[in-house]
Write a protein that holds these residues in place. Sequence first.
Motif, PDB file in Angstrom:
ATOM      1  N   ASP A  70       0.857  -1.177   0.000  1.00  0.00           N
ATOM      2  CA  ASP A  70       0.000   0.000   0.000  1.00  0.00           C
ATOM      3  C   ASP A  70       0.895   1.229   0.000  1.00  0.00           C
ATOM      4  OD1 ASP A  70      -2.885  -0.957   0.308  1.00  0.00           O
ATOM      5  OD2 ASP A  70      -1.852  -2.083   1.874  1.00  0.00           O
ATOM      6  N   VAL A  71       0.654   2.121  -0.964  1.00  0.00           N
ATOM      7  CA  VAL A  71       1.410   3.369  -1.096  1.00  0.00           C
ATOM      8  C   VAL A  71       0.489   4.496  -0.643  1.00  0.00           C
ATOM      9  CG1 VAL A  71       2.651   4.901  -2.664  1.00  0.00           C
ATOM     10  CG2 VAL A  71       2.678   2.412  -3.061  1.00  0.00           C
ATOM     11  N   TYR A  72       0.892   5.202   0.404  1.00  0.00           N
ATOM     12  CA  TYR A  72       0.087   6.290   0.959  1.00  0.00           C
ATOM     13  C   TYR A  72       0.740   7.628   0.620  1.00  0.00           C
ATOM     14  CZ  TYR A  72      -1.923   2.601   3.877  1.00  0.00           C
ATOM     15  OH  TYR A  72      -2.535   1.449   4.336  1.00  0.00           O
ATOM     16  N   VAL A  73      -0.066   8.565   0.134  1.00  0.00           N
ATOM     17  CA  VAL A  73       0.384   9.928  -0.137  1.00  0.00           C
ATOM     18  C   VAL A  73      -0.546  10.853   0.651  1.00  0.00           C
ATOM     19  CG1 VAL A  73       0.875  11.659  -1.896  1.00  0.00           C
ATOM     20  CG2 VAL A  73       1.115   9.222  -2.452  1.00  0.00           C
ATOM     21  N   TYR A  74      -0.002  11.633   1.589  1.00  0.00           N
ATOM     22  CA  TYR A  74      -0.841  12.427   2.484  1.00  0.00           C
ATOM     23  C   TYR A  74      -0.013  13.562   3.092  1.00  0.00           C
ATOM     24  CZ  TYR A  74       1.443   9.480   6.008  1.00  0.00           C
ATOM     25  OH  TYR A  74       2.383   8.823   6.782  1.00  0.00           O
ATOM     26  N   GLN A 126      16.331   9.379  -3.091  1.00  0.00           N
ATOM     27  CA  GLN A 126      15.365   9.767  -2.059  1.00  0.00           C
ATOM     28  C   GLN A 126      15.744   9.055  -0.753  1.00  0.00           C
ATOM     29  OE1 GLN A 126      12.515  11.784  -2.693  1.00  0.00           O
ATOM     30  NE2 GLN A 126      11.977  11.746  -0.528  1.00  0.00           N
ATOM     31  N   THR A 127      15.837   9.800   0.355  1.00  0.00           N
ATOM     32  CA  THR A 127      16.098   9.182   1.652  1.00  0.00           C
ATOM     33  C   THR A 127      14.782   8.787   2.292  1.00  0.00           C
ATOM     34  OG1 THR A 127      18.088  10.527   1.948  1.00  0.00           O
ATOM     35  CG2 THR A 127      17.170   9.492   3.913  1.00  0.00           C
ATOM     36  N   LEU A 128      14.702   7.520   2.711  1.00  0.00           N
ATOM     37  CA  LEU A 128      13.513   6.992   3.378  1.00  0.00           C
ATOM     38  C   LEU A 128      13.933   6.380   4.706  1.00  0.00           C
ATOM     39  CD1 LEU A 128      13.371   5.910   0.074  1.00  0.00           C
ATOM     40  CD2 LEU A 128      11.011   5.691   0.825  1.00  0.00           C
ATOM     41  N   ARG A 129      13.070   6.459   5.684  1.00  0.00           N
ATOM     42  CA  ARG A 129      13.299   5.778   6.961  1.00  0.00           C
ATOM     43  C   ARG A 129      12.562   4.444   6.920  1.00  0.00           C
ATOM     44  NH1 ARG A 129      13.769   9.698  11.605  1.00  0.00           N
ATOM     45  NH2 ARG A 129      15.653  10.007  10.362  1.00  0.00           N
ATOM     46  N   ARG A 130      13.266   3.391   7.297  1.00  0.00           N
ATOM     47  CA  ARG A 130      12.765   2.018   7.141  1.00  0.00           C
ATOM     48  C   ARG A 130      12.700   1.307   8.478  1.00  0.00           C
ATOM     49  NH1 ARG A 130      15.076  -2.735   7.593  1.00  0.00           N
ATOM     50  NH2 ARG A 130      14.624  -4.451   6.198  1.00  0.00           N
ATOM     51  N   VAL A 131      11.654   0.508   8.656  1.00  0.00           N
ATOM     52  CA  VAL A 131      11.558  -0.391   9.802  1.00  0.00           C
ATOM     53  C   VAL A 131      10.894  -1.678   9.312  1.00  0.00           C
ATOM     54  CG1 VAL A 131       9.308   0.502  10.580  1.00  0.00           C
ATOM     55  CG2 VAL A 131      10.827  -0.627  12.227  1.00  0.00           C
ATOM     56  N   SER A 132      11.303  -2.795   9.885  1.00  0.00           N
ATOM     57  CA  SER A 132      10.719  -4.086   9.510  1.00  0.00           C
ATOM     58  C   SER A 132       9.896  -4.625  10.673  1.00  0.00           C
ATOM     59  CB  SER A 132      11.805  -5.091   9.126  1.00  0.00           C
ATOM     60  OG  SER A 132      12.670  -5.320  10.223  1.00  0.00           O
ATOM     61  N   PHE A 133       8.939  -5.474  10.347  1.00  0.00           N
ATOM     62  CA  PHE A 133       8.083  -6.119  11.340  1.00  0.00           C
ATOM     63  C   PHE A 133       7.927  -7.592  10.990  1.00  0.00           C
ATOM     64  CE2 PHE A 133       6.518  -1.782  10.710  1.00  0.00           C
ATOM     65  CZ  PHE A 133       6.480  -1.285  12.004  1.00  0.00           C
ATOM     66  N   ARG A 134       7.774  -8.409  12.003  1.00  0.00           N
ATOM     67  CA  ARG A 134       7.285  -9.774  11.817  1.00  0.00           C
ATOM     68  C   ARG A 134       5.994  -9.844  12.612  1.00  0.00           C
ATOM     69  NH1 ARG A 134      11.035 -13.812   9.955  1.00  0.00           N
ATOM     70  NH2 ARG A 134      13.069 -12.850   9.615  1.00  0.00           N
ATOM     71  N   PHE A 147       7.306  -4.341   6.020  1.00  0.00           N
ATOM     72  CA  PHE A 147       8.210  -3.200   6.046  1.00  0.00           C
ATOM     73  C   PHE A 147       7.394  -1.921   5.959  1.00  0.00           C
ATOM     74  CE2 PHE A 147      10.426  -6.697   4.029  1.00  0.00           C
ATOM     75  CZ  PHE A 147      11.668  -6.702   4.642  1.00  0.00           C
ATOM     76  N   THR A 148       7.856  -0.900   6.635  1.00  0.00           N
ATOM     77  CA  THR A 148       7.348   0.451   6.431  1.00  0.00           C
ATOM     78  C   THR A 148       8.528   1.317   6.007  1.00  0.00           C
ATOM     79  OG1 THR A 148       5.522   0.277   8.018  1.00  0.00           O
ATOM     80  CG2 THR A 148       6.331   2.491   7.518  1.00  0.00           C
ATOM     81  N   TYR A 149       8.360   2.013   4.900  1.00  0.00           N
ATOM     82  CA  TYR A 149       9.322   3.010   4.432  1.00  0.00           C
ATOM     83  C   TYR A 149       8.583   4.337   4.403  1.00  0.00           C
ATOM     84  CZ  TYR A 149      12.467  -0.646   2.578  1.00  0.00           C
ATOM     85  OH  TYR A 149      13.315  -1.715   2.416  1.00  0.00           O
ATOM     86  N   LEU A 150       9.144   5.362   5.033  1.00  0.00           N
ATOM     87  CA  LEU A 150       8.491   6.666   5.103  1.00  0.00           C
ATOM     88  C   LEU A 150       9.463   7.747   4.668  1.00  0.00           C
ATOM     89  CD1 LEU A 150       5.958   8.318   6.043  1.00  0.00           C
ATOM     90  CD2 LEU A 150       7.076   8.475   8.279  1.00  0.00           C
ATOM     91  N   THR A 151       8.956   8.706   3.905  1.00  0.00           N
ATOM     92  CA  THR A 151       9.752   9.844   3.468  1.00  0.00           C
ATOM     93  C   THR A 151       8.825  11.012   3.204  1.00  0.00           C
ATOM     94  OG1 THR A 151      11.509  10.523   1.918  1.00  0.00           O
ATOM     95  CG2 THR A 151       9.656   9.282   0.999  1.00  0.00           C
ATOM     96  N   LEU A 158       5.102  10.359   2.082  1.00  0.00           N
ATOM     97  CA  LEU A 158       4.966   9.205   1.207  1.00  0.00           C
ATOM     98  C   LEU A 158       5.356   7.980   2.009  1.00  0.00           C
ATOM     99  CD1 LEU A 158       4.651   7.852  -1.588  1.00  0.00           C
ATOM    100  CD2 LEU A 158       7.026   8.522  -2.058  1.00  0.00           C
ATOM    101  N   LYS A 159       4.407   7.065   2.164  1.00  0.00           N
ATOM    102  CA  LYS A 159       4.636   5.882   2.995  1.00  0.00           C
ATOM    103  C   LYS A 159       4.373   4.621   2.180  1.00  0.00           C
ATOM    104  CE  LYS A 159       3.055   5.866   7.180  1.00  0.00           C
ATOM    105  NZ  LYS A 159       2.104   5.826   8.323  1.00  0.00           N
ATOM    106  N   TYR A 160       5.299   3.667   2.297  1.00  0.00           N
ATOM    107  CA  TYR A 160       5.132   2.352   1.690  1.00  0.00           C
ATOM    108  C   TYR A 160       4.940   1.338   2.812  1.00  0.00           C
ATOM    109  CZ  TYR A 160       7.052   4.511  -2.528  1.00  0.00           C
ATOM    110  OH  TYR A 160       7.265   5.320  -3.622  1.00  0.00           O
ATOM    111  N   ARG A 161       3.817   0.630   2.779  1.00  0.00           N
ATOM    112  CA  ARG A 161       3.581  -0.472   3.708  1.00  0.00           C
ATOM    113  C   ARG A 161       3.561  -1.744   2.875  1.00  0.00           C
ATOM    114  NH1 ARG A 161       0.435   1.533   8.292  1.00  0.00           N
ATOM    115  NH2 ARG A 161       2.060   2.202   9.721  1.00  0.00           N
ATOM    116  N   MET A 162       4.479  -2.670   3.173  1.00  0.00           N
ATOM    117  CA  MET A 162       4.659  -3.859   2.354  1.00  0.00           C
ATOM    118  C   MET A 162       4.580  -5.096   3.229  1.00  0.00           C
ATOM    119  SD  MET A 162       7.993  -2.367   0.432  1.00  0.00           S
ATOM    120  CE  MET A 162       7.575  -1.762  -1.173  1.00  0.00           C
ATOM    121  N   SER A 163       3.897  -6.114   2.759  1.00  0.00           N
ATOM    122  CA  SER A 163       3.768  -7.349   3.531  1.00  0.00           C
ATOM    123  C   SER A 163       3.995  -8.549   2.634  1.00  0.00           C
ATOM    124  CB  SER A 163       2.385  -7.432   4.176  1.00  0.00           C
ATOM    125  OG  SER A 163       2.208  -6.394   5.119  1.00  0.00           O
TER     126      SER A 163
END
Length: 200
Positions: A70-74, A126-134, A147-151, A158-163
């Motif tokens: 899911d790509v969020y733009v807000y 582009q610099t993004l801040r990344r964190v991973s989850f299990r 993963f969440t990548y935010l910039t 702009l946020k990427y939520r990936m599963s």
Amino acid sequence: MTKLWPALLIAALLGGCTAPPTTTTTEPSAAAAPRTGTVYWQYMRSTSYEARQPGLGISHRYESRVGWVDVYVYDLKQSNWMPGVDDPRFDEHFKASVNEVRLAGTSGVYAKVEVGPVSDVRIEEQTLRRVSFRVLHAATGKSYESFTYLTARNGRLLKYRMSFATPAPADVDAIAREFIAQNLRSGPDMPRASPPFLNI
């Protein structure tokens, strides 16, 4: 800002992270994806949250045989976010994004949540801040690597939520980065299916 704002933000921005695909995606034909084991991200739909709460923007859902994004733009009703991760407001919002996933664990959406390390990465300049989850989904009993990548880009977040379902079929971090690179090149505001990429 009303007390309702945090609840709406969590509901809208966490929704994609917790919701596995409800439909089976169709991979392209052999002519379109000549290499066995390539990843093809199919654009599924866009969802606007602005009617519920201005500032929550829009999301675009992509699915493939290895997972979903899911790509969020807000903008959170705050204009002119500084590019990348340097805005003074950025760190607090990133922490809130991590806490959204933790909250899903305490509220019963996830039976288990493990949060990985936080790092800053460069993708397509582009610099993004990344964190991973299990996470272990409570309703289905299935585990996912997320993963969440935010910039900030073009004055907005702009946020990427990936599963990805586990066990992961390949290097999901590399798959995630390649998706982001292609998305940044094509423009996050212009949802479209991706060409096949990344032999796994």
